[in-house]
Design a protein around this motif. Structure first.
Motif, PDB file in Angstrom:
ATOM      1  N   ASP A  97       0.814  -1.211   0.000  1.00 39.64           N
ATOM      2  CA  ASP A  97       0.000   0.000   0.000  1.00 39.64           C
ATOM      3  C   ASP A  97       0.849   1.263   0.000  1.00 39.64           C
ATOM      4  O   ASP A  97       0.526   2.253  -0.672  1.00 39.64           O
ATOM      5  CB  ASP A  97      -0.968  -0.001   1.184  1.00 39.64           C
ATOM      6  CG  ASP A  97      -0.262  -0.102   2.531  1.00 39.64           C
ATOM      7  OD1 ASP A  97       0.874  -0.613   2.584  1.00 39.64           O
ATOM      8  OD2 ASP A  97      -0.852   0.324   3.545  1.00 39.64           O
ATOM      9  N   ILE A  98       1.968   1.225   0.725  1.00 34.16           N
ATOM     10  CA  ILE A  98       2.847   2.405   0.793  1.00 34.16           C
ATOM     11  C   ILE A  98       3.565   2.615  -0.541  1.00 34.16           C
ATOM     12  O   ILE A  98       3.699   3.751  -1.019  1.00 34.16           O
ATOM     13  CB  ILE A  98       3.852   2.258   1.948  1.00 34.16           C
ATOM     14  CG1 ILE A  98       3.088   2.248   3.289  1.00 34.16           C
ATOM     15  CG2 ILE A  98       4.872   3.398   1.934  1.00 34.16           C
ATOM     16  CD1 ILE A  98       3.970   2.036   4.494  1.00 34.16           C
ATOM     17  N   LYS A  99       3.993   1.553  -1.160  1.00 39.40           N
ATOM     18  CA  LYS A  99       4.660   1.675  -2.464  1.00 39.40           C
ATOM     19  C   LYS A  99       3.674   2.160  -3.526  1.00 39.40           C
ATOM     20  O   LYS A  99       4.016   2.993  -4.369  1.00 39.40           O
ATOM     21  CB  LYS A  99       5.280   0.333  -2.863  1.00 39.40           C
ATOM     22  CG  LYS A  99       6.496  -0.066  -2.019  1.00 39.40           C
ATOM     23  CD  LYS A  99       7.091  -1.379  -2.498  1.00 39.40           C
ATOM     24  CE  LYS A  99       8.197  -1.874  -1.593  1.00 39.40           C
ATOM     25  NZ  LYS A  99       9.415  -1.056  -1.644  1.00 39.40           N
ATOM     26  N   GLN A 100       2.455   1.652  -3.489  1.00 38.96           N
ATOM     27  CA  GLN A 100       1.444   2.111  -4.449  1.00 38.96           C
ATOM     28  C   GLN A 100       1.162   3.602  -4.278  1.00 38.96           C
ATOM     29  O   GLN A 100       1.044   4.342  -5.263  1.00 38.96           O
ATOM     30  CB  GLN A 100       0.144   1.308  -4.251  1.00 38.96           C
ATOM     31  CG  GLN A 100       0.206  -0.119  -4.748  1.00 38.96           C
ATOM     32  CD  GLN A 100      -1.073  -0.879  -4.453  1.00 38.96           C
ATOM     33  OE1 GLN A 100      -1.754  -0.620  -3.458  1.00 38.96           O
ATOM     34  NE2 GLN A 100      -1.423  -1.826  -5.319  1.00 38.96           N
ATOM     35  N   ALA A 117      10.965   2.900 -10.743  1.00 37.67           N
ATOM     36  CA  ALA A 117      11.465   1.556 -10.441  1.00 37.67           C
ATOM     37  C   ALA A 117      11.325   1.253  -8.958  1.00 37.67           C
ATOM     38  O   ALA A 117      11.479   2.124  -8.105  1.00 37.67           O
ATOM     39  CB  ALA A 117      12.923   1.426 -10.867  1.00 37.67           C
ATOM     40  N   SER A 118      11.055  -0.007  -8.657  1.00 28.14           N
ATOM     41  CA  SER A 118      10.957  -0.470  -7.273  1.00 28.14           C
ATOM     42  C   SER A 118      12.060  -1.480  -6.995  1.00 28.14           C
ATOM     43  O   SER A 118      12.284  -2.398  -7.781  1.00 28.14           O
ATOM     44  CB  SER A 118       9.598  -1.117  -7.009  1.00 28.14           C
ATOM     45  OG  SER A 118       9.570  -1.690  -5.710  1.00 28.14           O
ATOM     46  N   ASN A 119      12.706  -1.307  -5.857  1.00 29.10           N
ATOM     47  CA  ASN A 119      13.737  -2.242  -5.420  1.00 29.10           C
ATOM     48  C   ASN A 119      13.139  -3.377  -4.578  1.00 29.10           C
ATOM     49  O   ASN A 119      13.842  -4.046  -3.846  1.00 29.10           O
ATOM     50  CB  ASN A 119      14.816  -1.499  -4.613  1.00 29.10           C
ATOM     51  CG  ASN A 119      15.957  -2.404  -4.194  1.00 29.10           C
ATOM     52  OD1 ASN A 119      16.605  -3.029  -5.016  1.00 29.10           O
ATOM     53  ND2 ASN A 119      16.192  -2.514  -2.888  1.00 29.10           N
ATOM     54  N   THR A 120      11.855  -3.600  -4.684  1.00 30.33           N
ATOM     55  CA  THR A 120      11.201  -4.630  -3.878  1.00 30.33           C
ATOM     56  C   THR A 120      11.849  -5.997  -4.073  1.00 30.33           C
ATOM     57  O   THR A 120      12.281  -6.339  -5.176  1.00 30.33           O
ATOM     58  CB  THR A 120       9.703  -4.724  -4.215  1.00 30.33           C
ATOM     59  OG1 THR A 120       9.104  -5.708  -3.373  1.00 30.33           O
ATOM     60  CG2 THR A 120       9.469  -5.102  -5.673  1.00 30.33           C
ATOM     61  N   LEU A 123       7.474  -8.136  -3.503  1.00 26.75           N
ATOM     62  CA  LEU A 123       6.145  -7.689  -3.916  1.00 26.75           C
ATOM     63  C   LEU A 123       6.011  -7.681  -5.440  1.00 26.75           C
ATOM     64  O   LEU A 123       6.987  -7.488  -6.163  1.00 26.75           O
ATOM     65  CB  LEU A 123       5.862  -6.292  -3.367  1.00 26.75           C
ATOM     66  CG  LEU A 123       5.849  -6.166  -1.839  1.00 26.75           C
ATOM     67  CD1 LEU A 123       5.657  -4.716  -1.430  1.00 26.75           C
ATOM     68  CD2 LEU A 123       4.772  -7.051  -1.224  1.00 26.75           C
ATOM     69  N   SER A 124       4.799  -7.876  -5.906  1.00 32.05           N
ATOM     70  CA  SER A 124       4.528  -7.903  -7.338  1.00 32.05           C
ATOM     71  C   SER A 124       4.664  -6.515  -7.947  1.00 32.05           C
ATOM     72  O   SER A 124       4.075  -5.548  -7.461  1.00 32.05           O
ATOM     73  CB  SER A 124       3.109  -8.429  -7.576  1.00 32.05           C
ATOM     74  OG  SER A 124       2.684  -8.157  -8.891  1.00 32.05           O
ATOM     75  N   ILE A 125       5.435  -6.427  -9.018  1.00 34.49           N
ATOM     76  CA  ILE A 125       5.581  -5.159  -9.737  1.00 34.49           C
ATOM     77  C   ILE A 125       4.248  -4.764 -10.369  1.00 34.49           C
ATOM     78  O   ILE A 125       3.869  -3.586 -10.387  1.00 34.49           O
ATOM     79  CB  ILE A 125       6.675  -5.277 -10.818  1.00 34.49           C
ATOM     80  CG1 ILE A 125       8.017  -5.671 -10.178  1.00 34.49           C
ATOM     81  CG2 ILE A 125       6.821  -3.966 -11.580  1.00 34.49           C
ATOM     82  CD1 ILE A 125       8.491  -4.746  -9.083  1.00 34.49           C
ATOM     83  N   THR A 126       3.537  -5.745 -10.879  1.00 31.04           N
ATOM     84  CA  THR A 126       2.218  -5.477 -11.468  1.00 31.04           C
ATOM     85  C   THR A 126       1.286  -4.863 -10.438  1.00 31.04           C
ATOM     86  O   THR A 126       0.540  -3.913 -10.734  1.00 31.04           O
ATOM     87  CB  THR A 126       1.627  -6.783 -12.019  1.00 31.04           C
ATOM     88  OG1 THR A 126       2.533  -7.340 -12.980  1.00 31.04           O
ATOM     89  CG2 THR A 126       0.277  -6.538 -12.664  1.00 31.04           C
ATOM     90  N   ALA A 127       1.335  -5.382  -9.206  1.00 31.62           N
ATOM     91  CA  ALA A 127       0.477  -4.852  -8.143  1.00 31.62           C
ATOM     92  C   ALA A 127       0.912  -3.452  -7.730  1.00 31.62           C
ATOM     93  O   ALA A 127       0.071  -2.579  -7.488  1.00 31.62           O
ATOM     94  CB  ALA A 127       0.508  -5.784  -6.934  1.00 31.62           C
ATOM     95  N   ILE A 128       2.223  -3.215  -7.673  1.00 24.17           N
ATOM     96  CA  ILE A 128       2.729  -1.885  -7.313  1.00 24.17           C
ATOM     97  C   ILE A 128       2.258  -0.847  -8.338  1.00 24.17           C
ATOM     98  O   ILE A 128       1.939   0.294  -7.996  1.00 24.17           O
ATOM     99  CB  ILE A 128       4.268  -1.907  -7.207  1.00 24.17           C
ATOM    100  CG1 ILE A 128       4.691  -2.713  -5.975  1.00 24.17           C
ATOM    101  CG2 ILE A 128       4.841  -0.491  -7.132  1.00 24.17           C
ATOM    102  CD1 ILE A 128       6.185  -2.974  -5.876  1.00 24.17           C
TER     103      ILE A 128
END
Length: 507
Positions: A97-100, A117-120, A123-128
């Motif tokens: 939720d915070i990344k979104q 870009a996310s360094n996750t 977590l799913s990139i599609t979901a982000i």
């Protein structure tokens, strides 16, 4: 989309964010540091200045290079300061939720050309990207700690990510001096996915009382060639990190048996017995160093040895054992049926000594099995049956101690220790390739660089023999009825066609 990355921003300047900022600044990119915590960006820049100076002192970089890297680091007071960046990498808390929310904020500030870009790590990139107006510019860019030393980065393509962005980040990664590996947006991506086999199978072996922690670590470290045993590694990582990852990937794959966690690590997590960081894990670290590892057992030379009858699934194993015994002046029993007082030594795969003794039609009271999967140059693993007489166990142990190599004696297990763990590692790598999560080259490179294995999982199967791995998995599946050991179609087809596991025909 921006094809040329000149200006980069890092949001979240903890250990990971600072590491990403370091390699970006050192590679000549203007790099903004931003953190929601007041003063954190300034502190990160000051620490990086110290890091650059240490690199100068170690002759890793010049004084001029250090100054240039320092000059490339800029402080962003607010998100709006990032409006002209070509690439923004978030390295914040692992909460969807915070990344979104952050991605939506950034979209209101930056132009459409900016890559987000996310360094996750999980977590799913599609979901982000799900709530973004332009999800095609959101991508995964997963580095590993410590970033400057871990020379691999996963570039993860979400369902809507523009392929051109993947190409751009691949090129940028090479500029950083990192090897990019491209992955589909699946649980664990490549490295965390491929790494599930090592620890989970070792825990299952421990849970079955096949051997103790020290011996399992010794077999896999000193025999197979892993840099650390699985329990040493979990102590280093910390169970507060590794156990949640085990559970997460298991549940994300809807309770797939291959990823099944173990109750022991949950108990240790509840007891806060996390590893090195708290002084106690599988080993004790209260002195600052690892203690509690049990030493290898040595059996001295005996006055007299029985003759040895050899049974082997593969002729090369038979020859290797014969050469060793001959070099140590041990008499061989070459009769079709072993003599009544011979030690029966069985080089078997995927079964326990009881099953092997029945298959070879030998007396289990005088039988010891030996693991030949990784050879016997540095280390040997022996496995007596429940009925094996102590004199034969002692004789076998002493025989393989004669050249001062280390010997591990384990309780009966379907597939020894090394066979089980390596078969799972290789099979999982083949399954990742079968799912087309990444290319064979990227899977192998990711595991070598990200996990420090001596080989990538698929090339490892070719190195030690894919037929041996398939035989191990088939027998373990038959004997246990556990679907975790079922062979990957990728492995089965290539063995059937006598092709290398790395063979990948493109249609």
């Amino acid at each position: 989309m921006s094809d040329q990355i000149e200006t980069i921003a890092v949001i979240g300047v903890g250990v990971m964010g600072s590491g990403i900022a370091q390699i970006a600044a050192q590679s000549g990119h203007i790099t903004y540091l931003y953190d929601a915590k007041a003063g954190a960006a300034e502190q990160a820049k000051a620490k990086l200045a110290v890091t650059f100076q240490k690199l100068v002192e170690k002759n890793k970089i010049s004084t001029e290079q250090a100054q240039a890297a320092n000059d490339n680091l800029l402080i962003a007071e607010q998100l709006e300061d990032l409006k002209n960046c070509d690439l923004i990498v978030e390295a914040i808390i692992e909460r969807l939720d915070i990344k979104q929310s952050l991605m939506k904020q950034l979209e209101e500030i930056v132009p459409e050309k900016t890559i987000l870009a996310s360094n996750t790590s999980s977590l799913s990139i599609t979901a982000i990207a799900a709530n973004c107006q332009h999800p095609e510019r959101v991508v995964g860019y997963h580095f590993f700690n410590p970033v400057p030393l871990m020379k691999v980065v996963e570039v993860i393509q979400g369902l809507k990510t523009d392929p051109r962005i993947v190409d751009t980040l691949n090129e940028l990664s090479r500029t950083f001096g990192h090897r990019p590996v491209v992955a589909k947006d699946t649980p664990g991506f490549i490295i965390n996915h491929a790494g599930r086999a090592y620890g989970t199978e070792a825990l299952k072996i421990l849970n079955e009382n096949v051997s103790d922690i020290s011996e399992i670590d010794r077999i896999l470290r000193d025999g197979v060639g892993f840099r650390m045993g699985p329990f040493e590694l979990m102590d280093l990582t910390g169970l507060d990190v590794s156990h949640p990852v085990m559970e997460s990937i298991y549940h994300q794959y809807y309770e797939e048996a291959r990823y099944r966690p173990n109750p022991l690590t949950k108990q240790m997590l509840d007891a806060k017995q996390l590893g090195r960081k708290v002084g106690q894990g599988f080993y004790n670290y209260t002195t600052g160093s690892k203690t509690g590892e049990q030493p290898a057992q040595i059996v001295e030379r005996l006055e007299q040895y029985p003759s040895v009858w050899i049974g082997a699934d593969f002729p090369s194993d038979h020859q290797q054992i014969t050469d060793y015994l001959t070099s140590q002046n041990i008499k061989l029993d070459t009769s079709t049926v072993p003599q009544t007082d011979s030690l029966c030594l069985l080089a078997c795969y995927g079964e326990d000594t009881t099953q092997a003794a029945q298959r070879f039609k030998v007396n289990p009271e005088q039988t010891v099995a030996i693991d030949m999967l990784y050879g016997i140059q540095k280390h040997r693993t022996l496995m007596p049956s429940l009925a094996t007489k102590n004199d034969y166990i002692q004789a076998a142990h002493s025989i393989f101690n004669l050249d001062s190599a280390v010997v591990s004696v384990i309780a009966e297990s379907i597939g020894f220790v090394a066979q089980r763990v390596l078969a799972m590692v290789i099979n999982l790598g083949c399954d990742i390739a079968q799912q087309n999560i990444a290319s064979v080259d990227d899977i192998n490179a990711a595991v070598r660089l990200g996990l420090g294995y001596p080989f990538g999982p698929i090339e490892w199967g070719d190195h030690i023999g894919s037929k041996k791995i398939l035989l191990t998995l088939e027998r373990m599946t038959t004997l246990t009825h556990d679907p975790r050991y079922r062979p990957s179609p990728w492995l089965q087809r290539r063995v059937a066609l006598n092709l290398p596991l790395t063979f990948n025909k493109k249609l």
